[in-house]
Design an enzyme around this catalytic site. Structure first.
Site, PDB file in Angstrom:
ATOM      1  CB  VAL A 144     -35.951   5.925   8.941  1.00 51.63           C
ATOM      2  CG1 VAL A 144     -34.189   5.276   8.557  1.00 51.63           C
ATOM      3  CG2 VAL A 144     -37.035   5.629   9.051  1.00 51.63           C
ATOM      4  CB  CYS A 145     -31.607   4.823  10.396  1.00 54.23           C
ATOM      5  SG  CYS A 145     -29.166   4.465  11.066  1.00 54.23           S
ATOM      6  CD  GLN A 146     -28.405  10.547  13.735  1.00 56.91           C
ATOM      7  OE1 GLN A 146     -28.876  10.909  12.493  1.00 56.91           O
ATOM      8  NE2 GLN A 146     -27.484  11.410  14.409  1.00 56.91           N
ATOM      9  N   GLY A 148     -34.745   6.722  14.111  1.00 53.52           N
ATOM     10  CA  GLY A 148     -35.187   6.164  15.188  1.00 53.52           C
ATOM     11  C   GLY A 148     -35.355   6.670  16.594  1.00 53.52           C
TER      12      GLY A 148
END
Lengths: 351, 200
Positions: A144-146, A148
């Site tokens: 998720v986000c960073q 990811g």
């Protein structure tokens, strides 16, 4: 034309003050604000990291576990904020066996943790723990986000251990013209920052996020809050979100240094130039099936920054899911609950 | 396994955030009341509404500029201009650099002066965006009046003000000057911190 007369404006201000006074009492009497509602058990621990397993909600969950890697910025309970806003609940309901890494709160002793520690050691150990626990050669990974971006690095370096990779609102090309975070960090002397402060204070990150939209996030939001001060449920929802926004862990200094310089300032991920623990991260080694989920109105991670993955990963089974919403709405909006977890689960269960 | 916190909780919700913005909203209401008065007078006398609008916004700009120059005089009104600077100063204070213009006692006055200078430039940029927002709001109100549309409440005026500020601030934020200045501001603050010359 200006409709309200001076007398009407005075009356509007009087009503506002009255609601505020009454609401302040409601606010004080609210009691504890809970976040993270689902039952979960710690199954692995290393330093401040805790790996949680969420209690499955079907009799026989899918045999391949799903590991969620959240960002180092903010806390992962955003994935399970409340009863009716829980991406994790949706994944469990669909029959998945869900695990999540809680990174904890880095302190001065963690200043020297590097991205290699986070990616190779922490994520690596969690992945190995789950492979062993479930007797699987490879597991499913959702970053998720960073988180990811960290997951992409891991998947590129250990492609054999990841069966399917899901990236959510994940930046890959940090230099798209609409990337305002890169715009803000481009001229920051990151070495001076880390050498001076050690860890990056969470409050500095908060300022950065608030400064993107200060009149809405630091002003209008609280004026609007007065409208719901008499609605306990709405107020609790507001406070949960508020708690999450300001619950910003400090960032381990060395990991932040590398992420800020290599990813934001020099855009090395998309160029294949990131080096983690002496190994070059080449996204062409991300050969497993990839589902790239992005939010079409995301102002923090613009869609183009995520969609760049299509052009640089090595997967022959690459799909995208566009969610109509923003960076936070993709976890907590009502539509997100209906659309995102079922789509991710269906994609995973088909592979 | 729920994570809990008592409310209000300094790490979760600070009620002062609500109270501060409520006071700012009230200050906004006080400033907009004369506009309403002038509008209804002009309407009654069949006067030039556009001119009245222009005059009011000129006065509003002057009042806000004065408040921003001397936030001690009318802090709630000043906050309409300086919400970002307020947040920045709180952040800087949390890093050990308080928002004070006190003369330096230490030996490294240069770094402190450099920081003050960059912070001044930062404030100038914010002020310009805020002035542009008032121009935009004046323009939008004029357009509405020309189209026969009516602003129904003070809150609607406030929301329009927020919208105009977000628009002009957003343009500034994405422009090349802000990116560079934002970096210089943080670097200058760190310069003070690193050299240990922040005033006590």
């Amino acid at each position: 034309m200006i409709g309200p007369t001076p007398a009407q404006i005075t009356e509007e201000l009087r009503r506002f003050q009255a609601r505020l006074a009454e609401g302040a009492r409601t606010l004080h009497g609210l009691g504890p604000i809970e976040t993270g509602v689902l039952s979960r058990d710690p199954v692995y621990q290393e330093d401040k990291l805790i790996l949680y397993r969420y209690q499955p909600r079907v009799a026989e969950p899918h045999p391949v576990p799903l590991l969620i890697v959240y960002a180092l910025v903010n806390r992962p309970y955003m994935m399970d904020l409340q009863e009716d806003r829980s991406l994790i609940r949706g994944l469990l309901d669909a029959g998945l066996d869900v695990y999540l890494i809680d990174w904890g709160y880095p302190d001065a002793g963690d200043r020297h943790l590097s991205l290699a520690d986070y990616i190779l050691r922490y994520i690596g150990h969690c992945v190995d723990h789950l492979r062993e626990r479930h007797d699987q050669d490879s597991i499913n990974l959702l970053g998720v986000c960073q988180g990811g971006a960290l997951s992409l690095c891991f998947a590129a370096l250990h492609s054999g251990k990841i069966r399917n990779l899901v990236t959510m609102v994940t930046p890959v090309d940090f230099h798209t013209p609409d990337n305002v975070l890169t715009h803000l960090i481009r001229h920051v002397d990151v070495d001076l920052l880390v050498d001076t402060l050690g860890n990056l204070p969470g409050q500095l990150l908060n300022f950065t996020f608030l400064s993107l939209s200060p009149f809405r996030l630091a002003g209008q939001k609280y004026v609007d809050l007065v409208d719901i001060l008499d609605d306990v449920q709405a107020l609790k929802n507001f406070l949960r979100m508020e708690k999450w926004i300001f619950d910003s862990p400090d960032q381990a200094g060395e990991a932040f240094r590398q992420f800020a310089k290599d990813f934001f300032q020099q855009n090395k991920l998309v160029k294949g130039e990131v080096v983690i623990g002496g190994q070059r991260v080449d996204l062409r080694n991300v050969t497993m099936p990839v589902l790239n989920v992005y939010a079409s109105q995301d102002h923090l991670v613009p869609p183009a920054a995520s969609k760049a993955l299509a052009g640089c990963c090595g997967s022959r089974d690459y799909s995208e899911l566009s969610f109509k919403g923003g960076h936070i709405g993709i976890y907590v909006s009502g539509r997100a609950q209906r659309e995102v977890p079922p789509a991710i689960a269906a994609w995973l269960l088909a592979r | 396994m729920a994570e809990q916190t008592d409310s209000p909780d300094p790490s979760g919700f600070d009620i002062e955030l609500l109270l501060k913005q409520a006071r700012t909203y009230l200050a906004f209401g006080e400033q907009l009341q004369p506009l309403s008065e002038r509008f209804h007078e002009t309407l009654g006398q069949d006067g030039d509404w556009g001119e009245a609008l222009r005059q009011h916004f000129d006065q509003l700009k002057a009042a806000l500029a004065e408040a921003a120059d001397d936030p001690g005089g009318h802090a709630d009104l000043a906050r309409l201009w300086t919400v970002t600077l307020d947040t920045w100063r709180q952040t800087a204070a949390s890093l050990g650099v308080p928002a004070t213009l006190a003369p330096l006692a230490g030996v490294n006055a240069k770094a402190w002066q450099a920081y003050q200078s960059v912070q001044g430039q930062y404030l100038d940029l914010l002020r310009q965006a805020a002035r542009d927002a008032l121009d935009l709001m004046e323009q939008r109100l004029g357009e509405r009046a020309a189209a026969g549309a009516t602003v129904e409440s003070l809150r609607e005026l406030y929301n329009l003000w927020v919208e105009c500020n977000e628009e002009t601030y957003g343009r500034m934020l994405r422009g090349p000057d802000y990116g560079a200045l934002n970096g210089r501001l943080l670097n200058a603050l760190l310069g003070c911190h690193a050299r240990g010359d922040t005033p006590a």
